[in-house]
Write a protein that holds these residues in place. Sequence first.
Motif, short mmCIF file in Angstrom:
data_model
loop_
_atom_site.label_atom_id
_atom_site.label_comp_id
_atom_site.label_asym_id
_atom_site.label_seq_id
_atom_site.Cartn_x
_atom_site.Cartn_y
_atom_site.Cartn_z
N ARG A 200 77.11 23.37 43.62
CA ARG A 200 76.70 22.39 42.61
C ARG A 200 76.91 22.97 41.20
O ARG A 200 76.44 24.07 40.90
CB ARG A 200 75.23 22.02 42.77
CG ARG A 200 74.92 21.23 44.02
CD ARG A 200 73.44 20.90 44.09
NE ARG A 200 73.03 19.99 43.03
CZ ARG A 200 73.01 18.67 43.13
NH1 ARG A 200 73.36 18.08 44.26
NH2 ARG A 200 72.62 17.91 42.13
N ASP A 218 78.38 21.46 49.15
CA ASP A 218 77.89 20.56 48.10
C ASP A 218 78.67 20.86 46.83
O ASP A 218 78.49 21.91 46.21
CB ASP A 218 76.40 20.78 47.88
CG ASP A 218 75.81 19.79 46.87
OD1 ASP A 218 76.59 19.00 46.29
OD2 ASP A 218 74.58 19.81 46.67
N ASP A 238 80.48 17.03 50.15
CA ASP A 238 80.09 16.01 49.18
C ASP A 238 80.79 16.26 47.86
O ASP A 238 80.45 17.18 47.12
CB ASP A 238 78.57 16.02 48.98
CG ASP A 238 78.09 14.85 48.13
OD1 ASP A 238 78.94 14.05 47.68
OD2 ASP A 238 76.88 14.73 47.92
#
Length: 277
Positions: A200, A218, A238
Amino acid sequence: MIKSTHGPVERPDLRADCARCFGLCCVAPAFSASADFAIDKPAGQPCPNLRTDFRCGIHDRLRQRGFPGCTVYDCFGAGQHVAQVTFGGRDWRQDPRPAGQMFAVFAVVRQLHELLWYLAEALALEQARPLHGDLDHARDETQRLTRLDAAVLAKLDLTAHRASVTALLRRASELARTDPGRDLSGRDLVGGDLARANLRGASLRGVFLIGADLRCADLTLADLTGADLRGANLSGADLRGSLFLTQSQVDAALGDAGTGLPASLTRPAHWPATRTR
């Protein structure tokens, strides 16, 4: 049209429209026999698969015939701009005189259209509001350059312009990544094990991720500018909120039904329709 926080931003036609091009991506660039291309082709020489109507004769089976590199190439709409705007619809077969110049112009305009795509993405970032004036100016200047005469475009040195736009895009990325993660920019992570990694807000600009395992990672707000994702496994990852991810990067990677993509991108046809993890 992209909605930015300071009003509507007109996005130019930055998607390839092959019906309005003259097969420029099949002629202008050179490529060598490799995992991406089945043959050698010199710059300026038509690919043997290019038909007389400027369509690819094996378009629906490029991967099977050893041309996966063609399936991930993106001209960002430069092909139709050069064909229809710069050269006014004159094709290089009917009028071969400007062929060399047309191919040189295509290489320059493709770079400009790529910058326009990134600038449009940056203008859509709410967190980059403080830079919208500068981004608007950079976009207008880049569009101005695309409208130059062919003779000027063919010899245009984009080094300084690209450097200034790149610096601006970096600042936009920093503002958007409100909680910056790891800075991995430029790293060689070929074949790396990044499954389920928390990336992230990470800077992955220019990272070599060829064949890397990114399953279920992520990548929210991760900056993927120029990251090499060829063969990277994005199954279950994601990427819905990732920054500056292009269609060609997605097309070059592996994914599945569980891979989250930004709404502006299309799920590649060669990805399985089910979850594979």
